[in-house]
Enzyme design. Structure first.
Site, PDB file in Angstrom:
ATOM      1  N   PHE A 117       0.861  -1.181   0.000  1.00  0.00           N
ATOM      2  CA  PHE A 117       0.000   0.000   0.000  1.00  0.00           C
ATOM      3  C   PHE A 117       0.899   1.234   0.000  1.00  0.00           C
ATOM      4  CE2 PHE A 117      -4.662   0.607   1.297  1.00  0.00           C
ATOM      5  CZ  PHE A 117      -5.127  -0.395   0.461  1.00  0.00           C
ATOM      6  N   GLN A 230      -8.121  14.700   3.527  1.00  0.00           N
ATOM      7  CA  GLN A 230      -7.449  13.820   2.566  1.00  0.00           C
ATOM      8  C   GLN A 230      -8.233  13.706   1.259  1.00  0.00           C
ATOM      9  OE1 GLN A 230      -6.714   9.318   3.176  1.00  0.00           O
ATOM     10  NE2 GLN A 230      -4.721  10.299   3.138  1.00  0.00           N
ATOM     11  N   HIS A 232      -8.366  11.431  -2.019  1.00  0.00           N
ATOM     12  CA  HIS A 232      -7.859  10.146  -2.518  1.00  0.00           C
ATOM     13  C   HIS A 232      -7.514  10.295  -3.999  1.00  0.00           C
ATOM     14  CE1 HIS A 232      -7.498   5.893  -3.381  1.00  0.00           C
ATOM     15  NE2 HIS A 232      -7.617   5.636  -2.084  1.00  0.00           N
ATOM     16  N   LEU A 242     -14.932   5.091  -4.915  1.00  0.00           N
ATOM     17  CA  LEU A 242     -13.510   4.812  -4.697  1.00  0.00           C
ATOM     18  C   LEU A 242     -13.012   3.633  -5.539  1.00  0.00           C
ATOM     19  CD1 LEU A 242     -11.060   5.632  -2.827  1.00  0.00           C
ATOM     20  CD2 LEU A 242     -11.560   3.509  -1.653  1.00  0.00           C
ATOM     21  N   GLU A 245      -6.744   1.847  -3.280  1.00  0.00           N
ATOM     22  CA  GLU A 245      -5.286   1.902  -3.423  1.00  0.00           C
ATOM     23  C   GLU A 245      -4.735   0.486  -3.665  1.00  0.00           C
ATOM     24  OE1 GLU A 245      -3.558   4.819  -0.875  1.00  0.00           O
ATOM     25  OE2 GLU A 245      -2.074   3.389  -0.182  1.00  0.00           O
ATOM     26  N   ARG A 276      -0.779   9.245  -0.338  1.00  0.00           N
ATOM     27  CA  ARG A 276      -1.921   9.766  -1.099  1.00  0.00           C
ATOM     28  C   ARG A 276      -1.827  11.249  -1.435  1.00  0.00           C
ATOM     29  NH1 ARG A 276      -6.665   6.481   2.115  1.00  0.00           N
ATOM     30  NH2 ARG A 276      -6.167   4.512   1.092  1.00  0.00           N
ATOM     31  N   HIS A 341     -11.793  12.244   0.630  1.00  0.00           N
ATOM     32  CA  HIS A 341     -11.885  10.846   1.047  1.00  0.00           C
ATOM     33  C   HIS A 341     -11.939  10.658   2.563  1.00  0.00           C
ATOM     34  CE1 HIS A 341     -11.264   6.531   0.831  1.00  0.00           C
ATOM     35  NE2 HIS A 341     -10.184   6.610   1.576  1.00  0.00           N
ATOM     36  N   ARG A 376      -2.988  10.635   6.122  1.00  0.00           N
ATOM     37  CA  ARG A 376      -3.135   9.252   6.589  1.00  0.00           C
ATOM     38  C   ARG A 376      -2.645   8.281   5.523  1.00  0.00           C
ATOM     39  NH1 ARG A 376      -6.885   5.160   5.713  1.00  0.00           N
ATOM     40  NH2 ARG A 376      -8.429   6.470   4.692  1.00  0.00           N
TER      41      ARG A 376
HETATM   42  C1  LIG Z   1     -14.886   4.149  -0.065  1.00  0.00           C
HETATM   43  C2  LIG Z   1     -13.937   4.077   1.099  1.00  0.00           C
HETATM   44  C3  LIG Z   1     -13.046   3.032   1.212  1.00  0.00           C
HETATM   45  C4  LIG Z   1     -12.165   2.949   2.285  1.00  0.00           C
HETATM   46  N1  LIG Z   1     -11.276   1.919   2.350  1.00  0.00           N
HETATM   47  C5  LIG Z   1     -10.421   1.854   3.423  1.00  0.00           C
HETATM   48  C6  LIG Z   1      -9.495   0.772   3.537  1.00  0.00           C
HETATM   49  O1  LIG Z   1      -9.452  -0.125   2.709  1.00  0.00           O
HETATM   50  N2  LIG Z   1      -8.676   0.766   4.608  1.00  0.00           N
HETATM   51  C7  LIG Z   1      -8.704   1.738   5.573  1.00  0.00           C
HETATM   52  O2  LIG Z   1      -7.929   1.666   6.520  1.00  0.00           O
HETATM   53  N3  LIG Z   1      -9.586   2.747   5.488  1.00  0.00           N
HETATM   54  C8  LIG Z   1     -10.444   2.826   4.445  1.00  0.00           C
HETATM   55  N4  LIG Z   1     -11.339   3.863   4.373  1.00  0.00           N
HETATM   56  C9  LIG Z   1     -11.533   4.730   5.538  1.00  0.00           C
HETATM   57  C10 LIG Z   1     -12.365   3.977   6.580  1.00  0.00           C
HETATM   58  O3  LIG Z   1     -13.247   3.093   5.946  1.00  0.00           O
HETATM   59  C11 LIG Z   1     -13.184   4.905   7.462  1.00  0.00           C
HETATM   60  O4  LIG Z   1     -12.374   5.939   7.932  1.00  0.00           O
HETATM   61  C12 LIG Z   1     -13.759   4.136   8.650  1.00  0.00           C
HETATM   62  O5  LIG Z   1     -14.462   3.006   8.203  1.00  0.00           O
HETATM   63  C13 LIG Z   1     -14.655   5.014   9.486  1.00  0.00           C
HETATM   64  O6  LIG Z   1     -15.249   4.212  10.478  1.00  0.00           O
HETATM   65  P1  LIG Z   1     -16.041   4.865  11.684  1.00  0.00           P
HETATM   66  O7  LIG Z   1     -16.523   3.746  12.524  1.00  0.00           O
HETATM   67  O8  LIG Z   1     -15.224   5.928  12.300  1.00  0.00           O
HETATM   68  O9  LIG Z   1     -17.276   5.604  10.968  1.00  0.00           O
HETATM   69  P2  LIG Z   1     -18.428   5.070  10.010  1.00  0.00           P
HETATM   70  O10 LIG Z   1     -18.225   3.694   9.545  1.00  0.00           O
HETATM   71  O11 LIG Z   1     -18.592   6.136   8.976  1.00  0.00           O
HETATM   72  O12 LIG Z   1     -19.694   5.038  10.949  1.00  0.00           O
HETATM   73  C14 LIG Z   1     -20.283   6.224  11.435  1.00  0.00           C
HETATM   74  C15 LIG Z   1     -21.537   5.822  12.194  1.00  0.00           C
HETATM   75  O13 LIG Z   1     -22.043   6.958  12.879  1.00  0.00           O
HETATM   76  C16 LIG Z   1     -23.447   7.047  12.682  1.00  0.00           C
HETATM   77  N5  LIG Z   1     -23.791   8.470  12.837  1.00  0.00           N
HETATM   78  C17 LIG Z   1     -23.176   9.538  12.291  1.00  0.00           C
HETATM   79  N6  LIG Z   1     -23.724  10.679  12.742  1.00  0.00           N
HETATM   80  C18 LIG Z   1     -24.717  10.307  13.590  1.00  0.00           C
HETATM   81  C19 LIG Z   1     -25.638  11.026  14.376  1.00  0.00           C
HETATM   82  N7  LIG Z   1     -25.652  12.361  14.421  1.00  0.00           N
HETATM   83  N8  LIG Z   1     -26.542  10.321  15.113  1.00  0.00           N
HETATM   84  C20 LIG Z   1     -26.549   8.967  15.095  1.00  0.00           C
HETATM   85  N9  LIG Z   1     -25.673   8.234  14.376  1.00  0.00           N
HETATM   86  C21 LIG Z   1     -24.766   8.906  13.645  1.00  0.00           C
HETATM   87  C22 LIG Z   1     -23.681   6.453  11.322  1.00  0.00           C
HETATM   88  O14 LIG Z   1     -24.996   5.988  11.196  1.00  0.00           O
HETATM   89  C23 LIG Z   1     -22.668   5.311  11.330  1.00  0.00           C
HETATM   90  O15 LIG Z   1     -23.236   4.188  11.972  1.00  0.00           O
HETATM   91  C24 LIG Z   1     -12.196   3.956   3.276  1.00  0.00           C
HETATM   92  C25 LIG Z   1     -13.083   5.015   3.168  1.00  0.00           C
HETATM   93  C26 LIG Z   1     -13.933   5.105   2.081  1.00  0.00           C
HETATM   94  C27 LIG Z   1     -14.812   6.322   1.961  1.00  0.00           C
END
Ligand SMILES: Cc1cc2nc3c(=O)[nH]c(=O)nc-3n(C[C@H](O)[C@H](O)[C@H](O)COP(=O)(O)OP(=O)(O)OC[C@H]3O[C@@H](n4cnc5c(N)ncnc54)[C@H](O)[C@@H]3O)c2cc1C
Length: 565
Positions: A117, A230, A232, A242, A245, A276, A341, A376
């Site tokens: 990566f 960031q 992407h 997306l 990578e 990135r 991203h 990141r």
């Molecule tokens: C397309 C894509 C691919 C990616 N691929 C990778 C990868 O391969 N490897 C890597 O390391 N990272 C990757 N990332 C980054 C990574 O996936 C995310 O940063 C990470 O999954 C975020 O997880 P989280 O639990 O913080 O938030 P999220 O998974 O976004 O969850 C947020 C939660 O909060 C809830 N929520 C939000 N606001 C409220 C509110 N006001 N009230 C109630 N609920 C709320 C939502 O319903 C959701 O359940 C990728 C990102 C994207 C966009």
């Protein structure tokens, strides 16, 4: 009144990791504005980092080398002690996930497979084809159900109730019934994800409005390093879905309209696998120099990887290309362009995921400790969510069991909910004014045109003026229906308040930081300036206005150096 010991807001990876790590003797619930399995974590593709040393080319890998790559990738803004903590915990975290049931892809012989990566010295990204987020999220959800964690789905948190520096609970909007009410909690953990939809071009889901970060800010919690956004390098042209990578990790080439692998001009050693920020800027520079296609995109060419490898390692990417661009990467190059991203900045928390407000914690993309600094590395966010989601659950449990956390809060919480109700009634009383979806579009254009990858003082100043104008117009917003059940318009109106705050804080931080570092590129200050700017930006809301101050970067043993790739 509904009451919990620990209330986790967010059903993505960080939220589920927090819920699972919370003490089972405590009353723990997860609130999510969508079903947890629709959280944005489900879309993560390429993988999760840990120095397992499983790849034949990666046997020399160690967690210390992972930490160094993370710190160098961050352009030396990461707090080094925290980056080290995460990388050290990474190895046991992957085995824990494996034992919980995550079906990682395997090398022949059965060990967990690892791919190269960006910015990584060795192939250290563990993956499940190109659906890594999906399999980890499903596994943690299954485990949460098994543990009988209580879920409140399709509830939107609108406010954090903080009194005398203590968090007492939250106010929610139940989408199914339209009811607004408070929940009492002895500890609240925000795991509410990123804010990608503040931008026009983003790889993020439509739900990623970042309201959790805005809610914390309005409750008096500082936001840290928000100027670091960031972009992407490889999102599918036009839809901005997306393209992982991992596609470059598997050997994909970036090619301009002259047929040249142009990364040799920007990162001759790492080429397509530079971090990135560097690759995204290179692509945008090529497009602006006239070396793109239709002045909009360049090509990501996977054809030389051949059918078998593409089908085995990148099946989701192939499906996306066929369904959304009408091309099969087995026989045609993929048109790609950079898109917003990820958020390196977020709610300011310490290594225990604790904020300045007693009983309020944050983890995952909404939080900033800071591990990722100014940029990141791919594969480090999934790791961050699982490692620090767990920390948040454990730390909140200790605090609650140690007797901290308030019990007498009901009157205050009811008043807080009443305030939210009154606001909603006011929006419903008007029968004309501003429509929130039009305001949202205006905000996205401002951010994409003036607070994008390449920044300058004139545009950033203008962006702040325009955000102010939008705030005036937001005061005239109204709901076109009185029905509060499943009102997406109401959700948008509530969350737009946060989006305005986030846009302002990102822009203010970007204007203030007169240097170039990681993802933050100032055309008018093109050098990194460690003497004046090796520090974190903190923005706190005081008397309704953002106030900036700074925090030292923790350096352990890696003295900041120029980055070369
Ligand atoms: C397309 C894509 C691919 C990616 N691929 C990778 C990868 O391969 N490897 C890597 O390391 N990272 C990757 N990332 C980054 C990574 O996936 C995310 O940063 C990470 O999954 C975020 O997880 P989280 O639990 O913080 O938030 P999220 O998974 O976004 O969850 C947020 C939660 O909060 C809830 N929520 C939000 N606001 C409220 C509110 N006001 N009230 C109630 N609920 C709320 C939502 O319903 C959701 O359940 C990728 C990102 C994207 C966009």
């Amino acid at each position: 009144m509904l009451s919990q010991d620990i209330l986790v807001v967010g059903g993505g990876l960080a939220g589920l990791a927090a819920a699972l790590a919370s003490d089972p003797q405590l009353k723990v619930a997860v609130i999510s504005k969508v079903h947890p399995l629709r959280s944005h974590s489900v879309a993560a593709q390429g993988g999760i980092n840990a120095a397992l040393g499983n790849s034949p080319d990666g046997q020399e890998d160690t967690w210390e080398k992972h930490a160094f790559d993370t710190i160098k990738g961050s352009d030396y803004l990461a707090d080094q002690d925290i980056a080290e903590l995460m990388c050290e915990k990474a190895i046991s975290t992957i085995y824990e996930l494996e034992h919980l049931g995550v079906p990682f892809s395997r090398f022949p012989g059965g060990v967990i497979a690892q791919r190269p990566f960006g910015g990584a010295g060795f192939p250290r990204t563990c993956y499940a084809a190109d659906r890594t987020g999906l399999v980890i999220l499903h596994t943690l959800f299954e485990q949460s159900v098994r543990r009988k964690v209580k879920f409140y789905n399709e509830w939107l948190v609108t406010k954090l109730a903080v009194k005398d520096g203590k968090c007492l609970g939250v106010v929610v909007y139940d989408l199914a019934t339209g009811d607004i009410f408070p929940i009492k909690a002895r500890a609240v953990i925000f795991a509410t994800g990123g804010y990608g939809r503040v931008y026009l071009r983003t790889t993020n889901a439509f739900i990623n409005h970042g309201s959790g970060i805005g809610i914390a800010y309005r409750a008096g919690v500082p936001l840290k390093d928000m100027e670091f956004v960031q972009f992407h390098p490889t999102s599918l042209y036009d839809t901005n879905i997306l393209i992982t990578e991992g596609a470059r990790g598997e050997g994909g080439y970036l090619v301009n309209n002259k047929g040249k692998r142009f990364m040799e001009d920007y990162a001759p050693s790492a080429m397509e696998l530079a971090p990135r920020d560097i690759v995204a800027r290179a692509i945008q520079t090529e497009i602006e120099k006239g070396n793109g296609f239709e002045d909009q995109y360049v090509h990501l060419d996977l054809r030389h990887l051949e059918e078998k490898k593409i089908k085995k390692r990148l099946p989701g990417i192939r499906e996306i290309c066929i369904n959304f661009a009408g091309i099969d990467p087995i026989d045609a190059p993929i048109p790609i362009q950079p898109a917003q991203h990820y958020s390196m900045g977020g709610i300011d928390v310490n290594a225990q995921c604790a904020s300045v407000v007693e009983g309020f914690y944050a983890a995952g993309e909404c939080a900033c400790m800071s591990i990722h600094g100014a940029n990141r590395l791919g594969g480090n966010s999934l790791l961050d969510t699982v490692v620090f989601g767990k920390t948040a659950g454990e730390e909140a449990s200790h605090a609650v069991k140690g007797g901290k956390g308030s019990r007498d809060a009901e009157k205050f919480l009811l008043d807080e909910a009443l305030e939210v109700k009154k606001k909603i009634e006011e929006w419903g009383k008007k029968d004309s004014g501003e429509k929130v979806h039009l305001l949202l579009n205006r905000l996205k254009v401002i951010m994409s045109e003036k607070v994008d990858m390449f920044r300058n003082k004139k545009d950033l100043t203008k962006a702040l003026e325009e955000i102010d104008e939008l705030r005036d117009d937001y005061r005239k917003v109204f709901t076109s229906s009185h029905c509060l059940r499943y009102s997406q318009e109401l959700v948008n109106i509530i969350e737009f308040d946060s989006m305005l705050d986030l846009a302002e804080v990102i822009t203010l931080g970007a204007l203030n930081r007169e240097e170039t570092r990681g993802s933050h590129f100032r055309v008018d200050f093109q050098d990194r300036n460690d003497k004046d700017w090796l520090k974190h930006t903190l923005v706190t809301l005081k008397d309704g206005k953002p106030h900036i101050n700074f925090k030292e970067v923790n350096i352990t043993k890696y003295e900041p150096k120029a980055r070369k790739y």
